[in-house]
Design a protein around this motif. Sequence first.
Motif, mmCIF file in Angstrom:
data_model
loop_
_atom_site.group_PDB
_atom_site.id
_atom_site.type_symbol
_atom_site.label_atom_id
_atom_site.label_comp_id
_atom_site.label_asym_id
_atom_site.label_seq_id
_atom_site.Cartn_x
_atom_site.Cartn_y
_atom_site.Cartn_z
ATOM 1 N N VAL A 286 17.550 -3.356 5.964
ATOM 2 C CA VAL A 286 16.321 -3.885 6.563
ATOM 3 C C VAL A 286 16.624 -5.157 7.354
ATOM 4 O O VAL A 286 17.320 -6.050 6.869
ATOM 5 C CB VAL A 286 15.262 -4.184 5.467
ATOM 6 N N VAL A 287 16.096 -5.255 8.567
ATOM 7 C CA VAL A 287 16.316 -6.441 9.402
ATOM 8 C C VAL A 287 15.037 -7.258 9.597
ATOM 9 O O VAL A 287 15.095 -8.417 10.014
ATOM 10 C CB VAL A 287 16.909 -6.078 10.787
ATOM 11 N N SER A 288 13.896 -6.663 9.281
ATOM 12 C CA SER A 288 12.629 -7.375 9.470
ATOM 13 C C SER A 288 11.628 -6.990 8.392
ATOM 14 O O SER A 288 11.485 -5.805 8.059
ATOM 15 C CB SER A 288 12.058 -7.045 10.855
ATOM 16 N N ILE A 289 10.971 -8.004 7.827
ATOM 17 C CA ILE A 289 9.867 -7.758 6.891
ATOM 18 C C ILE A 289 8.592 -7.884 7.713
ATOM 19 O O ILE A 289 8.277 -8.960 8.224
ATOM 20 C CB ILE A 289 9.892 -8.767 5.721
ATOM 21 N N GLU A 290 7.893 -6.789 7.859
ATOM 22 C CA GLU A 290 6.782 -6.732 8.799
ATOM 23 C C GLU A 290 5.547 -7.495 8.301
ATOM 24 O O GLU A 290 5.439 -7.839 7.132
ATOM 25 C CB GLU A 290 6.401 -5.263 9.071
ATOM 26 N N ASN A 291 4.610 -7.724 9.229
ATOM 27 C CA ASN A 291 3.344 -8.384 8.911
ATOM 28 C C ASN A 291 2.655 -7.693 7.728
ATOM 29 O O ASN A 291 2.596 -6.459 7.673
ATOM 30 C CB ASN A 291 2.384 -8.337 10.104
ATOM 31 N N SER B 29 19.742 -17.832 5.023
ATOM 32 C CA SER B 29 19.844 -18.578 6.289
ATOM 33 C C SER B 29 19.825 -17.658 7.505
ATOM 34 O O SER B 29 19.649 -18.111 8.631
ATOM 35 C CB SER B 29 21.109 -19.428 6.303
ATOM 36 N N SER B 30 19.988 -16.361 7.276
ATOM 37 C CA SER B 30 19.935 -15.384 8.377
ATOM 38 C C SER B 30 18.536 -15.313 8.989
ATOM 39 O O SER B 30 18.372 -14.900 10.136
ATOM 40 C CB SER B 30 20.332 -13.995 7.865
ATOM 41 N N ILE B 31 17.537 -15.723 8.215
ATOM 42 C CA ILE B 31 16.146 -15.645 8.687
ATOM 43 C C ILE B 31 15.840 -16.858 9.562
ATOM 44 O O ILE B 31 15.883 -18.000 9.104
ATOM 45 C CB ILE B 31 15.163 -15.549 7.500
ATOM 46 N N THR B 32 15.531 -16.584 10.807
ATOM 47 C CA THR B 32 15.287 -17.662 11.764
ATOM 48 C C THR B 32 13.832 -17.718 12.234
ATOM 49 O O THR B 32 13.439 -18.650 12.913
ATOM 50 C CB THR B 32 16.195 -17.491 13.000
ATOM 51 N N ASN B 33 13.063 -16.706 11.861
ATOM 52 C CA ASN B 33 11.673 -16.689 12.293
ATOM 53 C C ASN B 33 10.766 -16.171 11.173
ATOM 54 O O ASN B 33 10.987 -15.081 10.650
ATOM 55 C CB ASN B 33 11.526 -15.797 13.543
ATOM 56 N N ILE B 34 9.780 -17.000 10.800
ATOM 57 C CA ILE B 34 8.815 -16.609 9.769
ATOM 58 C C ILE B 34 7.415 -16.770 10.353
ATOM 59 O O ILE B 34 7.075 -17.827 10.901
ATOM 60 C CB ILE B 34 8.968 -17.459 8.490
ATOM 61 N N GLY B 35 6.611 -15.734 10.212
ATOM 62 C CA GLY B 35 5.268 -15.738 10.783
ATOM 63 C C GLY B 35 4.282 -16.633 10.042
ATOM 64 O O GLY B 35 4.539 -17.076 8.921
ATOM 65 N N GLU B 36 3.157 -16.856 10.669
ATOM 66 C CA GLU B 36 2.109 -17.711 10.102
ATOM 67 C C GLU B 36 1.611 -17.161 8.763
ATOM 68 O O GLU B 36 1.521 -15.955 8.567
ATOM 69 C CB GLU B 36 0.923 -17.807 11.065
ATOM 70 N N ASN B 37 1.304 -18.094 7.873
ATOM 71 C CA ASN B 37 0.685 -17.771 6.573
ATOM 72 C C ASN B 37 1.510 -16.791 5.731
ATOM 73 O O ASN B 37 0.959 -16.062 4.905
ATOM 74 C CB ASN B 37 -0.727 -17.206 6.761
ATOM 75 N N LEU C 41 3.676 -9.143 -8.229
ATOM 76 C CA LEU C 41 5.055 -9.307 -7.745
ATOM 77 C C LEU C 41 5.609 -10.684 -8.121
ATOM 78 O O LEU C 41 5.097 -11.708 -7.687
ATOM 79 C CB LEU C 41 5.079 -9.124 -6.230
ATOM 80 N N SER C 42 6.663 -10.697 -8.953
ATOM 81 C CA SER C 42 7.218 -11.979 -9.411
ATOM 82 C C SER C 42 8.632 -12.244 -8.895
ATOM 83 O O SER C 42 9.089 -13.379 -8.913
ATOM 84 C CB SER C 42 7.221 -12.041 -10.941
ATOM 85 N N LYS C 43 9.342 -11.190 -8.442
ATOM 86 C CA LYS C 43 10.706 -11.364 -7.928
ATOM 87 C C LYS C 43 10.863 -10.579 -6.634
ATOM 88 O O LYS C 43 10.547 -9.394 -6.584
ATOM 89 C CB LYS C 43 11.746 -10.879 -8.931
ATOM 90 N N ILE C 44 11.377 -11.273 -5.602
ATOM 91 C CA ILE C 44 11.677 -10.622 -4.332
ATOM 92 C C ILE C 44 13.112 -10.968 -3.964
ATOM 93 O O ILE C 44 13.472 -12.142 -3.910
ATOM 94 C CB ILE C 44 10.743 -11.098 -3.204
ATOM 95 N N ILE C 45 13.916 -9.959 -3.761
ATOM 96 C CA ILE C 45 15.313 -10.160 -3.377
ATOM 97 C C ILE C 45 15.445 -9.810 -1.898
ATOM 98 O O ILE C 45 15.280 -8.652 -1.503
ATOM 99 C CB ILE C 45 16.267 -9.285 -4.223
ATOM 100 N N ILE C 46 15.729 -10.843 -1.086
ATOM 101 C CA ILE C 46 15.828 -10.653 0.362
ATOM 102 C C ILE C 46 17.297 -10.743 0.779
ATOM 103 O O ILE C 46 17.943 -11.767 0.560
ATOM 104 C CB ILE C 46 15.008 -11.722 1.109
ATOM 105 N N PRO C 47 17.839 -9.684 1.384
ATOM 106 C CA PRO C 47 19.250 -9.706 1.799
ATOM 107 C C PRO C 47 19.451 -10.483 3.089
ATOM 108 O O PRO C 47 18.495 -10.741 3.835
ATOM 109 C CB PRO C 47 19.564 -8.218 2.002
ATOM 110 N N SER C 48 20.693 -10.827 3.383
ATOM 111 C CA SER C 48 21.005 -11.604 4.583
ATOM 112 C C SER C 48 20.938 -10.764 5.862
ATOM 113 O O SER C 48 21.101 -11.284 6.955
ATOM 114 C CB SER C 48 22.386 -12.253 4.455
ATOM 115 N N SER C 49 20.657 -9.469 5.717
ATOM 116 C CA SER C 49 20.462 -8.624 6.901
ATOM 117 C C SER C 49 19.121 -8.925 7.579
ATOM 118 O O SER C 49 18.948 -8.668 8.770
ATOM 119 C CB SER C 49 20.508 -7.140 6.508
ATOM 120 N N VAL C 50 18.187 -9.485 6.804
ATOM 121 C CA VAL C 50 16.840 -9.757 7.331
ATOM 122 C C VAL C 50 16.870 -10.965 8.261
ATOM 123 O O VAL C 50 17.424 -12.010 7.930
ATOM 124 C CB VAL C 50 15.828 -9.992 6.178
#
Length: 199
Positions: free
Chosen positions: A10-15, A54-62, A24-33
């Motif tokens: 996965v490269v993007s977590i959508e809106n 640190s791979s994540i460079t853009n996070i949407g509002e709210n 939901l208490s645990k979220i594991i986000i890989p560096s591919s995102v």
Amino acid sequence: IKTIVIPSSVVSIENYSFSNCASLSKIIIPSSVKTIGKCAFNGCTSLKYLFIPSSITNIGENAFKMCTSLEIISISKLIKLDILCINPNTIILNCNCFVQFIEYLFSHGIEKDELIIELCKLNADNGNLDALFTYAELLYKGEKIQINKEESFRYYQMAADDGNDLALNFCGFMLKNGDGIKMNKEEAVKYFSKAIEKG
């Protein structure tokens, strides 16, 4: 759903992806995102701590609006915090290193040790290089977990395969000395040679 491990494909977590997943208490986000969409985790009221690679460079509002239980979030300094709507009581760690994140959780008694170890293992099993090495170390030293050098070697090996030079050396030493695993000096030389090549 209490735990979500996002695949390394996965490269993007959508809106609104996990919006209002209250349990939901645990979220594991890989560096591919690379990006997290707006309101992606809005209303995840059971989420307590989160490591943002640190791979994540853009996070949407709210993205984290109404995450009322969020105690700690580790996030890059490059991300603008004002648009995320993070709870004002949340501790924000500006570190890109998973090791520092785990050390902070341990040293501040944020959560029971076994749950922090589980978080570390989940990240390791999802291919986080820092987590692979950290979990291998915990198993090797028996820090807050029972010593298991055979399992430790397996995680060092995965970290070494991903190019971690310290893991290459650890694999070499364990094989050379038969430390918790079968001695194999020939294989040890291969690991040491790879470590030398990396400088």
